[in-house]
Design a protein around this motif. Structure first.
Motif, PDB file in Angstrom:
ATOM      1  N   ILE A  51       0.721  -1.298   0.124  1.00 45.20           N
ATOM      2  CA  ILE A  51       0.059   0.224  -0.046  1.00 45.20           C
ATOM      3  C   ILE A  51       0.702   1.247   0.084  1.00 45.20           C
ATOM      4  N   SER A  52       0.601   1.995  -1.083  1.00 45.64           N
ATOM      5  CA  SER A  52       1.383   3.397  -1.090  1.00 45.64           C
ATOM      6  C   SER A  52       0.917   4.210  -0.191  1.00 45.64           C
ATOM      7  N   PRO A  53       1.691   5.463   0.135  1.00 45.92           N
ATOM      8  CA  PRO A  53       1.225   6.604   1.086  1.00 45.92           C
ATOM      9  C   PRO A  53       0.235   7.078   0.506  1.00 45.92           C
ATOM     10  N   GLY A  54      -0.493   7.128  -0.765  1.00 44.92           N
ATOM     11  CA  GLY A  54      -1.742   7.466  -1.204  1.00 44.92           C
ATOM     12  C   GLY A  54      -2.742   6.538  -1.232  1.00 44.92           C
ATOM     13  N   ASN A  55      -2.491   5.245  -0.745  1.00 43.42           N
ATOM     14  CA  ASN A  55      -3.298   4.268  -0.439  1.00 43.42           C
ATOM     15  C   ASN A  55      -3.607   3.451  -1.630  1.00 43.42           C
ATOM     16  N   ASN A  56      -2.763   3.718  -2.696  1.00 49.40           N
ATOM     17  CA  ASN A  56      -2.715   2.660  -3.774  1.00 49.40           C
ATOM     18  C   ASN A  56      -2.414   1.455  -3.497  1.00 49.40           C
ATOM     19  N   THR A  57      -2.880   0.123  -3.917  1.00 49.41           N
ATOM     20  CA  THR A  57      -2.622  -1.020  -3.422  1.00 49.41           C
ATOM     21  C   THR A  57      -2.151  -2.056  -4.662  1.00 49.41           C
ATOM     22  N   ASP A  58      -1.504  -3.079  -4.345  1.00 52.70           N
ATOM     23  CA  ASP A  58      -0.906  -4.049  -5.446  1.00 52.70           C
ATOM     24  C   ASP A  58      -1.017  -5.363  -4.502  1.00 52.70           C
ATOM     25  N   TYR A  59      -1.211  -6.397  -5.432  1.00 47.46           N
ATOM     26  CA  TYR A  59      -1.450  -7.633  -4.697  1.00 47.46           C
ATOM     27  C   TYR A  59      -0.593  -8.763  -5.646  1.00 47.46           C
ATOM     28  N   ALA A  60       0.164  -9.776  -5.069  1.00 46.62           N
ATOM     29  CA  ALA A  60       0.385 -10.646  -5.872  1.00 46.62           C
ATOM     30  C   ALA A  60      -0.799 -11.532  -6.229  1.00 46.62           C
ATOM     31  N   GLY A  61      -0.748 -12.351  -7.589  1.00 45.72           N
ATOM     32  CA  GLY A  61      -1.966 -12.934  -8.112  1.00 45.72           C
ATOM     33  C   GLY A  61      -2.311 -13.962  -7.308  1.00 45.72           C
ATOM     34  N   SER A  62      -1.611 -14.707  -6.499  1.00 46.02           N
ATOM     35  CA  SER A  62      -2.023 -15.825  -5.676  1.00 46.02           C
ATOM     36  C   SER A  62      -2.816 -15.430  -4.451  1.00 46.02           C
ATOM     37  N   VAL A  63      -2.892 -13.994  -4.083  1.00 47.97           N
ATOM     38  CA  VAL A  63      -3.696 -13.683  -3.143  1.00 47.97           C
ATOM     39  C   VAL A  63      -4.828 -12.601  -3.373  1.00 47.97           C
ATOM     40  N   LYS A  64      -4.827 -12.181  -4.849  1.00 50.23           N
ATOM     41  CA  LYS A  64      -5.767 -11.227  -5.093  1.00 50.23           C
ATOM     42  C   LYS A  64      -7.207 -11.744  -4.957  1.00 50.23           C
ATOM     43  N   GLY A  65      -7.976 -10.976  -4.286  1.00 47.40           N
ATOM     44  CA  GLY A  65      -9.297 -11.288  -4.096  1.00 47.40           C
ATOM     45  C   GLY A  65      -9.691 -12.112  -2.496  1.00 47.40           C
ATOM     46  N   ARG A  66      -8.597 -12.497  -1.983  1.00 50.23           N
ATOM     47  CA  ARG A  66      -8.611 -13.107  -0.730  1.00 50.23           C
ATOM     48  C   ARG A  66      -7.919 -12.234   0.412  1.00 50.23           C
ATOM     49  N   PHE A  67      -6.958 -11.636   0.070  1.00 53.41           N
ATOM     50  CA  PHE A  67      -6.086 -10.526   1.005  1.00 53.41           C
ATOM     51  C   PHE A  67      -6.658  -9.102   0.831  1.00 53.41           C
ATOM     52  N   THR A  68      -6.622  -8.464   1.916  1.00 52.47           N
ATOM     53  CA  THR A  68      -6.548  -7.033   1.684  1.00 52.47           C
ATOM     54  C   THR A  68      -5.734  -6.190   2.626  1.00 52.47           C
ATOM     55  N   ILE A  69      -5.053  -5.445   2.006  1.00 56.48           N
ATOM     56  CA  ILE A  69      -4.060  -4.624   2.801  1.00 56.48           C
ATOM     57  C   ILE A  69      -4.456  -3.239   3.087  1.00 56.48           C
ATOM     58  N   SER A  70      -4.415  -2.695   4.116  1.00 62.81           N
ATOM     59  CA  SER A  70      -4.867  -1.432   4.675  1.00 62.81           C
ATOM     60  C   SER A  70      -3.951  -0.710   5.657  1.00 62.81           C
ATOM     61  N   ARG A  71      -4.105   0.518   5.837  1.00 63.67           N
ATOM     62  CA  ARG A  71      -3.422   1.175   6.733  1.00 63.67           C
ATOM     63  C   ARG A  71      -4.035   2.267   7.436  1.00 63.67           C
ATOM     64  N   ASP A  72      -3.732   2.306   8.705  1.00 57.01           N
ATOM     65  CA  ASP A  72      -4.351   3.315   9.737  1.00 57.01           C
ATOM     66  C   ASP A  72      -3.123   4.296   9.968  1.00 57.01           C
ATOM     67  N   LYS A  73      -3.222   5.379   9.307  1.00 58.75           N
ATOM     68  CA  LYS A  73      -1.985   6.464   9.557  1.00 58.75           C
ATOM     69  C   LYS A  73      -1.999   7.199  11.194  1.00 58.75           C
ATOM     70  N   THR A  74      -3.205   7.137  11.683  1.00 61.49           N
ATOM     71  CA  THR A  74      -3.406   7.641  12.756  1.00 61.49           C
ATOM     72  C   THR A  74      -2.857   6.704  13.999  1.00 61.49           C
ATOM     73  N   LYS A  75      -2.703   5.600  13.727  1.00 62.28           N
ATOM     74  CA  LYS A  75      -2.325   4.517  14.477  1.00 62.28           C
ATOM     75  C   LYS A  75      -0.916   4.109  13.961  1.00 62.28           C
ATOM     76  N   ASN A  76      -0.072   4.571  12.991  1.00 60.38           N
ATOM     77  CA  ASN A  76       0.696   4.083  12.333  1.00 60.38           C
ATOM     78  C   ASN A  76       0.909   2.426  12.206  1.00 60.38           C
ATOM     79  N   THR A  77      -0.012   2.040  11.708  1.00 59.43           N
ATOM     80  CA  THR A  77      -0.437   0.562  11.568  1.00 59.43           C
ATOM     81  C   THR A  77      -0.755   0.223  10.151  1.00 59.43           C
ATOM     82  N   VAL A  78      -0.155  -0.914   9.757  1.00 60.16           N
ATOM     83  CA  VAL A  78      -0.544  -1.593   8.485  1.00 60.16           C
ATOM     84  C   VAL A  78      -1.528  -2.810   8.835  1.00 60.16           C
TER      85      VAL A  78
END
Length: 121
Positions: A51-78
């Motif tokens: 996940i980029s600073p602008g919240n663009n995301t990219d996934y490996a083909g093997s996990v696309k549709g099953r995994f989701t990446i996200s970030r909470d900038k207020t908690k410094n957590t991904v």
């Protein structure tokens, strides 16, 4: 300085879900591209999601549709939400941070210690 600490790994049955967290104690979390990699037994470390600073995301083909990446900038957590897990997802999962590059291991300067995910079939 970036210090990454992963949590949330464990043992889950096939078809189940897990949510990994990666806390960054650094002061510039929002400027970094954050990613998850994994290393399965006997295999090289491989890209999972980013996940980029602008919240663009990219996934490996093997996990696309099953995994989701996200970030909470207020908690410094991904986060990595992992659904429909299979035995092929068994690996040590690593959180990583980078100011450049995209999804190659060598693009990332900072790494967590890893958290084990084991999926039983």
């Amino acid at each position: 300085q970036v210090l990454l600490v992963e949590s949330g790994g464990g043992l889950v049955q096939a078809g189940g879900s897990l949510r990994l967290s990666c806390a960054d104690s650094g002061r510039t979390f929002s400027a970094y591209r954050m990613a998850w990699f994994r290393r399965a037994p006997g295999k090289e470390r491989e890209f999972v999601a980013l996940i980029s600073p602008g919240n663009n995301t990219d996934y490996a083909g093997s996990v696309k549709g099953r995994f989701t990446i996200s970030r909470d900038k207020t908690k410094n957590t991904v986060f990595l939400q992992m659904n429909s897990l299979t035995s092929e997802d068994t690996a040590v999962y690593y959180c990583a941070a980078s100011l450049g590059g995209w999804n190659i291991v060598s693009d990332y300067n900072y790494w967590g210690q890893g958290t084990q995910v084991t999926v039983s079939s």
